[in-house]
Scaffold this motif. Structure first.
Motif, PDB file in Angstrom:
ATOM      1  N   GLY A 119       0.798  -1.221   0.000  1.00  0.00           N
ATOM      2  CA  GLY A 119       0.000   0.000   0.000  1.00  0.00           C
ATOM      3  C   GLY A 119       0.828   1.267   0.000  1.00  0.00           C
ATOM      4  O   GLY A 119       0.286   2.369  -0.181  1.00  0.00           O
ATOM      5  N   GLN A 120       2.143   1.164   0.206  1.00  0.00           N
ATOM      6  CA  GLN A 120       3.025   2.335   0.250  1.00  0.00           C
ATOM      7  C   GLN A 120       3.697   2.624  -1.088  1.00  0.00           C
ATOM      8  O   GLN A 120       4.327   3.673  -1.258  1.00  0.00           O
ATOM      9  CB  GLN A 120       4.113   2.122   1.313  1.00  0.00           C
ATOM     10  CG  GLN A 120       3.595   1.845   2.716  1.00  0.00           C
ATOM     11  CD  GLN A 120       4.727   1.533   3.677  1.00  0.00           C
ATOM     12  OE1 GLN A 120       5.733   2.242   3.743  1.00  0.00           O
ATOM     13  NE2 GLN A 120       4.579   0.460   4.442  1.00  0.00           N
ATOM     14  N   SER A 161       9.441  -0.918  -9.890  1.00  0.00           N
ATOM     15  CA  SER A 161       8.662  -0.823  -8.662  1.00  0.00           C
ATOM     16  C   SER A 161       7.280  -1.454  -8.773  1.00  0.00           C
ATOM     17  O   SER A 161       6.608  -1.638  -7.756  1.00  0.00           O
ATOM     18  CB  SER A 161       8.529   0.642  -8.236  1.00  0.00           C
ATOM     19  OG  SER A 161       7.761   1.373  -9.185  1.00  0.00           O
ATOM     20  N   ALA A 162       6.861  -1.764  -9.979  1.00  0.00           N
ATOM     21  CA  ALA A 162       5.560  -2.424 -10.153  1.00  0.00           C
ATOM     22  C   ALA A 162       5.593  -3.882  -9.689  1.00  0.00           C
ATOM     23  O   ALA A 162       4.542  -4.502  -9.519  1.00  0.00           O
ATOM     24  CB  ALA A 162       5.137  -2.354 -11.610  1.00  0.00           C
ATOM     25  N   GLN A 163       6.774  -4.425  -9.482  1.00  0.00           N
ATOM     26  CA  GLN A 163       6.918  -5.827  -9.076  1.00  0.00           C
ATOM     27  C   GLN A 163       6.814  -5.927  -7.551  1.00  0.00           C
ATOM     28  O   GLN A 163       7.737  -5.561  -6.826  1.00  0.00           O
ATOM     29  CB  GLN A 163       8.260  -6.375  -9.558  1.00  0.00           C
ATOM     30  CG  GLN A 163       8.437  -6.260 -11.071  1.00  0.00           C
ATOM     31  CD  GLN A 163       9.837  -6.636 -11.514  1.00  0.00           C
ATOM     32  OE1 GLN A 163      10.217  -7.815 -11.467  1.00  0.00           O
ATOM     33  NE2 GLN A 163      10.622  -5.658 -11.939  1.00  0.00           N
ATOM     34  N   GLU A 164       5.684  -6.432  -7.100  1.00  0.00           N
ATOM     35  CA  GLU A 164       5.424  -6.454  -5.662  1.00  0.00           C
ATOM     36  C   GLU A 164       6.466  -7.253  -4.875  1.00  0.00           C
ATOM     37  O   GLU A 164       6.756  -6.929  -3.721  1.00  0.00           O
ATOM     38  CB  GLU A 164       4.032  -7.028  -5.370  1.00  0.00           C
ATOM     39  CG  GLU A 164       2.867  -6.143  -5.784  1.00  0.00           C
ATOM     40  CD  GLU A 164       2.418  -6.393  -7.215  1.00  0.00           C
ATOM     41  OE1 GLU A 164       1.374  -5.869  -7.601  1.00  0.00           O
ATOM     42  OE2 GLU A 164       3.134  -7.127  -7.944  1.00  0.00           O
ATOM     43  N   TYR A 165       7.037  -8.275  -5.493  1.00  0.00           N
ATOM     44  CA  TYR A 165       7.951  -9.133  -4.733  1.00  0.00           C
ATOM     45  C   TYR A 165       9.147  -8.352  -4.214  1.00  0.00           C
ATOM     46  O   TYR A 165       9.707  -8.669  -3.147  1.00  0.00           O
ATOM     47  CB  TYR A 165       8.397 -10.331  -5.567  1.00  0.00           C
ATOM     48  CG  TYR A 165       9.588 -10.073  -6.465  1.00  0.00           C
ATOM     49  CD1 TYR A 165      10.886 -10.307  -6.016  1.00  0.00           C
ATOM     50  CD2 TYR A 165       9.420  -9.564  -7.759  1.00  0.00           C
ATOM     51  CE1 TYR A 165      11.985 -10.071  -6.825  1.00  0.00           C
ATOM     52  CE2 TYR A 165      10.500  -9.321  -8.575  1.00  0.00           C
ATOM     53  CZ  TYR A 165      11.785  -9.571  -8.117  1.00  0.00           C
ATOM     54  OH  TYR A 165      12.864  -9.318  -8.917  1.00  0.00           O
ATOM     55  N   LEU A 216       8.079  -6.751  -1.037  1.00  0.00           N
ATOM     56  CA  LEU A 216       7.902  -7.767  -0.002  1.00  0.00           C
ATOM     57  C   LEU A 216       9.250  -8.294   0.474  1.00  0.00           C
ATOM     58  O   LEU A 216       9.427  -8.596   1.654  1.00  0.00           O
ATOM     59  CB  LEU A 216       7.010  -8.895  -0.523  1.00  0.00           C
ATOM     60  CG  LEU A 216       5.561  -8.474  -0.799  1.00  0.00           C
ATOM     61  CD1 LEU A 216       4.831  -9.557  -1.577  1.00  0.00           C
ATOM     62  CD2 LEU A 216       4.830  -8.172   0.502  1.00  0.00           C
ATOM     63  N   ASP A 217      10.226  -8.391  -0.448  1.00  0.00           N
ATOM     64  CA  ASP A 217      11.581  -8.773  -0.048  1.00  0.00           C
ATOM     65  C   ASP A 217      12.173  -7.767   0.928  1.00  0.00           C
ATOM     66  O   ASP A 217      12.866  -8.130   1.891  1.00  0.00           O
ATOM     67  CB  ASP A 217      12.490  -8.866  -1.280  1.00  0.00           C
ATOM     68  CG  ASP A 217      12.573 -10.272  -1.853  1.00  0.00           C
ATOM     69  OD1 ASP A 217      12.168 -11.224  -1.150  1.00  0.00           O
ATOM     70  OD2 ASP A 217      13.043 -10.423  -2.995  1.00  0.00           O
ATOM     71  N   ILE A 218      11.917  -6.480   0.699  1.00  0.00           N
ATOM     72  CA  ILE A 218      12.500  -5.432   1.538  1.00  0.00           C
ATOM     73  C   ILE A 218      12.103  -5.600   2.999  1.00  0.00           C
ATOM     74  O   ILE A 218      12.906  -5.365   3.907  1.00  0.00           O
ATOM     75  CB  ILE A 218      12.073  -4.037   1.032  1.00  0.00           C
ATOM     76  CG1 ILE A 218      12.697  -3.752  -0.335  1.00  0.00           C
ATOM     77  CG2 ILE A 218      12.493  -2.949   2.021  1.00  0.00           C
ATOM     78  CD1 ILE A 218      12.130  -2.512  -1.006  1.00  0.00           C
TER      79      ILE A 218
END
Length: 424
Positions: free
Chosen positions: A154-155, A183-187, A190-192
């Motif tokens: 969501g950020q 940045s469109a790649q959610e993974y 989520l990795d961060i």
């Protein structure tokens, strides 16, 4: 004693150990280095940079804030980017550039707070700024915007927009474009926030593990000793004195040449866990209160756990981490006793006490020869430290004390050279 002809650590293992150690400063800054290293790698990967370039960027990311020697410095860098940000970058580069395998990473770190400024950021004070420094800068400023208290997906939009607003002023336009595309790649996001993030980073470097020999490990851990000690002028010379004293005592005890090198490495790292202790406690000239004393008592535990992750450091870890154990069993944190304490650890304990009581501190002068002898004799009598190691020290007192003084003088000069702010 086990043979020293054992597996030696690679560069990455040692860098990760130091990254974990620096993270002990506070939970508020934990894993920042890893997040920056990961993001910088992903940007570099998106741009199609070479493996060697990506390797240097990852190493720079993992060590980029080592020049911020206090918690306040680190928090200020994370919460905002002060005008003096390049000071810590220069300090970090000055610390790391003395090790050949980290020279490229040091150069990246040196300029990682230089703004793009419409292209003016291609150079800084007449020197070329590597594109990798601008990648690291962008990754750093992305990482600090991630709020770990809420869902990261969501950020994404707000962080992307914040970075876009600084395109061509703070950040290099091509890098902003690359970030927005990936940045469109959610993974990635989520990795961060994935807690065992470091477990993914070694995959980036597996083609080149770069195993180090003992001389190289000595050189790198001397830099780590500086990072540990240079947090305060109170401790700026301590590890150098302990390492030199312990190495000489090991030689006099009949240790082999390689074992003596291992002892110096252990001396360089013996206070690694003090990164978990606040600067205020380290610098307190008065008696510590119970809470402060407990913080100090924890440092050897952290040293042990940090070094435990390095393959090939089993003996070095024991010598480094058990220096507050006592023959009586009343030491800490493991309460080892008698023959359960390795000879190398007993030597380190004597070297640590000797150095601590003889070195000058800003709030008191070191003890005289007679006072030093009396303290060591008292500790032998109450079964705290090894009588054989103390006897060797006293029999060779002038030689060892001169060696300690020279090692500490060299460290003091290094401190003054590295800590000074970059010239305008």
């Amino acid at each position: 004693m086990p043979s020293v002809e054992q597996h030696l650590p690679n560069l990455y293992d040692l860098v990760v150990c130091m990254t974990n150690a620096v993270d002990l400063v506070s939970p508020e800054v934990a894993k920042h280095h890893q997040r920056v290293a990961y993001l910088a790698f992903k940007i570099a990967e998106h741009l199609g940079l070479s493996f060697e370039e990506k390797k240097s960027i990852v190493l720079a990311g993992l060590l980029h804030d080592v020049g911020a020697l206090s918690l306040d410095d680190r928090l200020e860098l994370i919460e905002r980017e002060p005008l003096t940000a390049e000071n810590h970058a220069y300090i970090g580069a000055g610390l790391l550039q003395r090790f050949s395998y980290l020279e490229e990473a040091a150069e990246i770190i040196r300029y990682h707070h230089v703004p793009w400024a419409g292209g003016a950021g291609r150079t800084f004070r007449g020197n070329q700024v590597p594109v990798a420094s601008h990648i690291l800068h962008l990754a750093d400023r992305i990482a600090v915007q991630v709020d770990l208290r809420t869902n990261v997906i969501g950020q994404i939009g707000a962080i992307r927009e914040s970075i876009r607003e600084k395109k061509n002023t703070i950040f290099m336009p091509e890098l902003v474009d690359a970030f927005c595309e990936m940045s469109a790649q959610e993974y990635i996001w989520l990795d961060i926030v994935y807690k065992p993030l470091l477990s993914t980073l070694p995959d980036f470097l597996t083609p080149d593990t770069l195993e180090l020999n003992l001389d190289e490990v000595m050189g790198l851990t001397k830099i780590f000793a500086n990072i540990i000690d240079f947090r305060s002028p109170f401790t700026a010379r301590h590890s150098a004195g302990v390492a030199g004293t312990a190495e000489k005592l090991a030689e006099l005890s009949g240790f082999s040449e390689n074992e003596c090198k291992m002892m110096r490495i252990a001396g360089n790292l013996h206070d690694l866990g003090k990164l978990a202790v606040s600067k205020e406690v380290l610098e307190k000239p008065d008696k510590l209160d119970p809470s402060e004393f407990n913080a100090i008592r924890s440092h050897t535990f952290y040293t042990y756990r940090l070094l435990q992750s390095i393959k090939g450091f089993e003996i070095i870890n024991q010598w480094a981490s058990f220096h507050h154990e006592k023959l009586s069993g009343k030491g800490y944190p493991f309460h080892l006793q008698g023959s359960g304490i390795p000879l190398g650890s007993r030597i380190m304990a004597v070297a640590d006490v000797f150095t601590a009581i003889t070195e000058d501190r800003p709030y008191r002068a070191g003890m005289s020869d007679g006072e030093t002898a009396a303290v060591l004799d008292s500790m032998v009598k109450n079964n705290s430290i090894c009588p054989q190691a103390v006897a060797l020290l006293m029999d060779n007192y002038e030689t060892i004390n001169d060696l300690r003084c020279r090692a500490e003088e060299t460290a003091a000069l290094d401190y003054q050279r590295i800590i000074r702010a970059p010239e305008d």
